[in-house]
Design a protein around this motif. Structure first.
Motif, PDB file in Angstrom:
ATOM      1  N   VAL A 173      36.096  53.904  71.089  1.00 60.77           N
ATOM      2  CA  VAL A 173      35.490  54.257  69.803  1.00 60.77           C
ATOM      3  C   VAL A 173      33.968  54.307  69.877  1.00 60.77           C
ATOM      4  CG1 VAL A 173      37.418  53.368  68.448  1.00 60.77           C
ATOM      5  CG2 VAL A 173      35.482  51.860  68.961  1.00 60.77           C
ATOM      6  N   MET A 174      33.397  53.719  70.936  1.00 62.19           N
ATOM      7  CA  MET A 174      31.949  53.830  71.119  1.00 62.19           C
ATOM      8  C   MET A 174      31.566  55.113  71.846  1.00 62.19           C
ATOM      9  SD  MET A 174      30.703  51.310  69.500  1.00 62.19           S
ATOM     10  CE  MET A 174      28.996  51.354  70.025  1.00 62.19           C
ATOM     11  N   GLY A 175      32.577  55.891  72.273  1.00 59.46           N
ATOM     12  CA  GLY A 175      32.268  57.208  72.816  1.00 59.46           C
ATOM     13  C   GLY A 175      32.745  57.512  74.204  1.00 59.46           C
ATOM     14  N   ASP A 176      33.296  56.536  74.933  1.00 64.35           N
ATOM     15  CA  ASP A 176      33.774  56.817  76.288  1.00 64.35           C
ATOM     16  C   ASP A 176      35.232  57.275  76.220  1.00 64.35           C
ATOM     17  OD1 ASP A 176      34.363  57.008  78.927  1.00 64.35           O
ATOM     18  OD2 ASP A 176      33.646  55.022  79.485  1.00 64.35           O
ATOM     19  N   HIS A 177      35.425  58.568  76.011  1.00 67.75           N
ATOM     20  CA  HIS A 177      36.781  59.093  75.830  1.00 67.75           C
ATOM     21  C   HIS A 177      37.572  59.086  77.133  1.00 67.75           C
ATOM     22  CE1 HIS A 177      35.291  61.491  72.065  1.00 67.75           C
ATOM     23  NE2 HIS A 177      35.065  60.189  71.997  1.00 67.75           N
ATOM     24  N   SER A 178      36.887  58.907  78.257  1.00 68.00           N
ATOM     25  CA  SER A 178      37.610  58.848  79.526  1.00 68.00           C
ATOM     26  C   SER A 178      38.499  57.621  79.606  1.00 68.00           C
ATOM     27  CB  SER A 178      36.612  58.837  80.690  1.00 68.00           C
ATOM     28  OG  SER A 178      35.831  57.647  80.684  1.00 68.00           O
TER      29      SER A 178
ATOM     30  N   ALA B 258      29.348  55.908  54.804  1.00 61.35           N
ATOM     31  CA  ALA B 258      29.173  57.055  55.696  1.00 61.35           C
ATOM     32  C   ALA B 258      27.940  56.881  56.571  1.00 61.35           C
ATOM     33  CB  ALA B 258      29.070  58.345  54.885  1.00 61.35           C
ATOM     34  N   ARG B 259      26.880  56.370  55.990  1.00 55.41           N
ATOM     35  CA  ARG B 259      25.650  56.159  56.765  1.00 55.41           C
ATOM     36  C   ARG B 259      25.895  55.143  57.882  1.00 55.41           C
ATOM     37  NH1 ARG B 259      22.724  54.746  52.823  1.00 55.41           N
ATOM     38  NH2 ARG B 259      22.020  56.841  52.245  1.00 55.41           N
ATOM     39  N   GLN B 260      26.622  54.080  57.566  1.00 53.82           N
ATOM     40  CA  GLN B 260      26.920  53.072  58.583  1.00 53.82           C
ATOM     41  C   GLN B 260      27.802  53.650  59.686  1.00 53.82           C
ATOM     42  OE1 GLN B 260      28.459  49.472  56.757  1.00 53.82           O
ATOM     43  NE2 GLN B 260      27.004  49.618  55.075  1.00 53.82           N
ATOM     44  N   TYR B 261      28.805  54.435  59.290  1.00 54.97           N
ATOM     45  CA  TYR B 261      29.705  55.004  60.293  1.00 54.97           C
ATOM     46  C   TYR B 261      28.946  55.955  61.212  1.00 54.97           C
ATOM     47  CZ  TYR B 261      33.900  56.927  62.411  1.00 54.97           C
ATOM     48  OH  TYR B 261      34.861  57.307  63.327  1.00 54.97           O
ATOM     49  N   ALA B 262      28.101  56.804  60.637  1.00 58.79           N
ATOM     50  CA  ALA B 262      27.372  57.784  61.440  1.00 58.79           C
ATOM     51  C   ALA B 262      26.458  57.109  62.448  1.00 58.79           C
ATOM     52  CB  ALA B 262      26.560  58.698  60.528  1.00 58.79           C
ATOM     53  N   ARG B 263      25.930  55.960  62.108  1.00 59.98           N
ATOM     54  CA  ARG B 263      25.030  55.257  63.017  1.00 59.98           C
ATOM     55  C   ARG B 263      25.761  54.508  64.120  1.00 59.98           C
ATOM     56  NH1 ARG B 263      22.052  56.356  58.903  1.00 59.98           N
ATOM     57  NH2 ARG B 263      19.776  56.133  58.894  1.00 59.98           N
ATOM     58  N   ARG B 264      27.026  54.170  63.902  1.00 58.41           N
ATOM     59  CA  ARG B 264      27.717  53.302  64.852  1.00 58.41           C
ATOM     60  C   ARG B 264      28.848  53.992  65.614  1.00 58.41           C
ATOM     61  NH1 ARG B 264      26.419  48.031  63.992  1.00 58.41           N
ATOM     62  NH2 ARG B 264      28.361  47.197  64.826  1.00 58.41           N
ATOM     63  N   PHE B 265      29.520  54.930  64.980  1.00 63.07           N
ATOM     64  CA  PHE B 265      30.751  55.434  65.606  1.00 63.07           C
ATOM     65  C   PHE B 265      30.874  56.958  65.614  1.00 63.07           C
ATOM     66  CE2 PHE B 265      31.824  51.200  63.832  1.00 63.07           C
ATOM     67  CZ  PHE B 265      32.147  50.551  65.013  1.00 63.07           C
ATOM     68  N   ILE B 266      29.762  57.655  65.573  1.00 64.48           N
ATOM     69  CA  ILE B 266      29.848  59.108  65.495  1.00 64.48           C
ATOM     70  C   ILE B 266      30.455  59.714  66.759  1.00 64.48           C
ATOM     71  CG2 ILE B 266      27.569  59.605  66.448  1.00 64.48           C
ATOM     72  CD1 ILE B 266      29.472  61.373  63.565  1.00 64.48           C
ATOM     73  N   HIS B 267      30.493  58.970  67.866  1.00 65.00           N
ATOM     74  CA  HIS B 267      31.086  59.479  69.101  1.00 65.00           C
ATOM     75  C   HIS B 267      32.543  59.052  69.267  1.00 65.00           C
ATOM     76  CE1 HIS B 267      27.211  60.964  70.409  1.00 65.00           C
ATOM     77  NE2 HIS B 267      26.674  59.779  70.188  1.00 65.00           N
ATOM     78  N   SER B 268      33.087  58.409  68.249  1.00 61.46           N
ATOM     79  CA  SER B 268      34.490  58.002  68.289  1.00 61.46           C
ATOM     80  C   SER B 268      35.396  59.228  68.292  1.00 61.46           C
ATOM     81  CB  SER B 268      34.809  57.134  67.063  1.00 61.46           C
ATOM     82  OG  SER B 268      36.207  57.010  66.886  1.00 61.46           O
ATOM     83  N   PRO B 269      36.563  59.140  68.940  1.00 64.27           N
ATOM     84  CA  PRO B 269      37.512  60.264  68.880  1.00 64.27           C
ATOM     85  C   PRO B 269      38.043  60.505  67.472  1.00 64.27           C
ATOM     86  CG  PRO B 269      38.510  58.352  69.948  1.00 64.27           C
ATOM     87  CD  PRO B 269      37.058  58.052  69.805  1.00 64.27           C
ATOM     88  N   TYR B 270      37.837  59.540  66.570  1.00 66.96           N
ATOM     89  CA  TYR B 270      38.272  59.694  65.182  1.00 66.96           C
ATOM     90  C   TYR B 270      37.146  60.216  64.280  1.00 66.96           C
ATOM     91  CZ  TYR B 270      41.678  56.457  67.180  1.00 66.96           C
ATOM     92  OH  TYR B 270      42.597  55.860  68.000  1.00 66.96           O
ATOM     93  N   ALA B 271      36.008  60.574  64.873  1.00 72.59           N
ATOM     94  CA  ALA B 271      34.861  61.021  64.077  1.00 72.59           C
ATOM     95  C   ALA B 271      35.143  62.333  63.347  1.00 72.59           C
ATOM     96  CB  ALA B 271      33.631  61.168  64.969  1.00 72.59           C
ATOM     97  N   SER B 272      36.076  63.139  63.846  1.00 70.74           N
ATOM     98  CA  SER B 272      36.411  64.385  63.150  1.00 70.74           C
ATOM     99  C   SER B 272      37.034  64.091  61.787  1.00 70.74           C
ATOM    100  CB  SER B 272      37.361  65.233  63.992  1.00 70.74           C
ATOM    101  OG  SER B 272      38.575  64.538  64.245  1.00 70.74           O
TER     102      SER B 272
END
Length: 425
Positions: free
Chosen positions: A52-57, A211-225
């Motif tokens: 969820v921090m962005g490492d989709h591998s 939304a502001r909190q999510y965008a700052r912390r988890f925008i690279h999550s696979p659930y960001a869409s």
């Protein structure tokens, strides 16, 4: 560096779990490598938080860990659950996307009373889709377990259950989950679902804060869409309460390509909903975030900027902008909206016919009125209408008929435009 560590962790865990699942005791004794469930759940938690921090591998590794834990829990000696850490591991596994049948299996074998029967019953019903049946028990259980390993997970589950009953109570549980497990998959899920509640229940101030909190912390999550869908709905539905500054503040931390994509989605939805001010602002921001490069995103931004300007009195200029955008750079939905906008512009700029001009000319109207024998009419008609007004009304019948025909034709064209837009919602 993080990815290299994950790869080493993956290889090490794979080797060890293979020993455990295969049941080759002799080999396990020779190597001395065995893993308790609580050790395996730590690896799973780390992998999920990394995803969820962005490492989709690490997504494939997450699936592997869930499968390995399932096999391990089903084949392990029940005595290991005398250690409360292993009991918590089994419960966390069930609440982390694990197989619900495995929890049923473990609770049924628990002759030693190691599992809290209340927690087991609540989770089994929740995982079976019957969470509302145990809502009262679950909500009372959250404070009891708030400082324990399963506390954040129970708070998240309680929030999911209470969404259907009390949205404010659900938000309270989501807040508890976020505070107990910052930077984890639990916080990501709790924040995303909090935004969903704000959209559904009409809570724009709270929604923009989440939304502001999510965008700052988890925008690279696979659930960001999913978050992006919710954010667009939130902004378009509540623009006015939510200002352009709020929108810009939420998206300012994103990369330009991500921010541009969301601005364009806002512009598209605002155009469809007839919110031209928002569409114009979102299109402008999309152009700014796209820079000077000529990309498909910049072309789409021009399109929606032109569409928004149709209602601003700049019909000719807006039509030129819309016409200049190439279909090759537009999606099917964008092309449909472009076609609808062109039809609207054509209808607005179409000159009136000669017949219509003659009908509404002063001479024509004067001749029609003077042709009537107004002096022969009584001072008032049966309804009390003054005679002159009645005469004018009678003489205007041909004109009204032509106007009605023109209006009906216009409505037909607008109806066709509406049909195009509805297909793209």
């Amino acid at each position: 560096m993080k990815r290299g560590f994950l790869q080493r962790l993956f290889l090490t865990t794979t080797a060890i779990c293979s020993l455990c699942v295969a049941g080759d005791r002799a080999r396990a004794q020779q190597t001395g490598e065995t893993l308790e469930p609580y050790q395996m759940i730590r690896s799973l938690q780390y992998v999920q938080d990394t995803v969820v921090m962005g490492d989709h591998s690490a997504g494939e590794m997450q699936r592997f860990m869930l499968s390995s834990l399932d096999k391990r829990l089903r084949n392990i000696n029940p005595k290991v659950f005398e250690d409360p850490r292993n009991v918590d591991a089994a419960l966390i596994y069930a609440m982390s996307g694990g197989n619900p049948a495995t929890l049923e299996f473990l609770v049924a074998r628990d002759v030693g009373g190691n599992f809290d029967t209340r927690v087991g019953d609540v989770l089994r019903k929740y995982l079976a889709g019957r969470g509302l049946m145990v809502a009262k028990t679950l909500t009372a259980m959250v404070p009891e377990y708030q400082n324990q390993r399963i506390g954040p997970y129970l708070a998240l589950v309680a929030g999911n259950v209470m969404v259907a009953k009390d949205s404010n109570e659900a938000l309270r549980f989501y807040s508890a989950a976020r505070l107990a497990a910052p930077g984890t998959i639990i916080e990501e899920a709790a924040l995303r679902r909090s935004v969903a509640i704000a959209v559904e229940k009409g809570m724009p101030e709270q929604g923009i804060r989440f939304a502001r909190q999510y965008a700052r912390r988890f925008i690279h999550s696979p659930y960001a869409s999913q978050f992006a869908d919710l954010f667009v709905d939130l902004v378009v539905k509540h623009y006015g309460v939510i200002s352009q500054e709020d929108v810009d503040g939420a998206l300012e931390v994103m990369s330009d390509d991500r921010a541009q994509a969301i601005y364009l989605r806002i512009a598209r939805q605002a155009t469809i909903d007839g919110k031209t001010d928002l569409a114009r602002e979102a299109s402008l921001r999309a152009k700014q975030r796209g820079g000077d490069a000529q990309t498909p995103g910049s072309s789409v931004a021009k399109l929606y900027g032109g569409v928004a300007n149709l209602s601003a009195g700049e019909i000719g200029k807006a039509a030129e902008v819309i016409e200049a955008v190439s279909d090759d750079q537009l999606s099917a939905q964008d092309r449909a909206i472009r076609a609808a906008a062109q039809r609207v512009a054509e209808e607005v700029m179409r000159p009136p016919s000669n017949v219509s001009l003659e009908q509404v000319s002063p001479d024509t109207v004067a001749n029609q009125i003077s042709a009537e024998k107004t002096s022969a009419l009584p001072a008032h008609d049966a309804t009390g209408t003054p005679a002159a007004a009645a005469a004018a009304s009678a003489s205007a019948t041909p004109l009204d008929s032509e106007v009605k025909s023109f209006i009906d034709k216009g409505r037909s064209s607008l109806s066709a435009v509406d049909d195009l837009l509805k297909k793209d919602k």
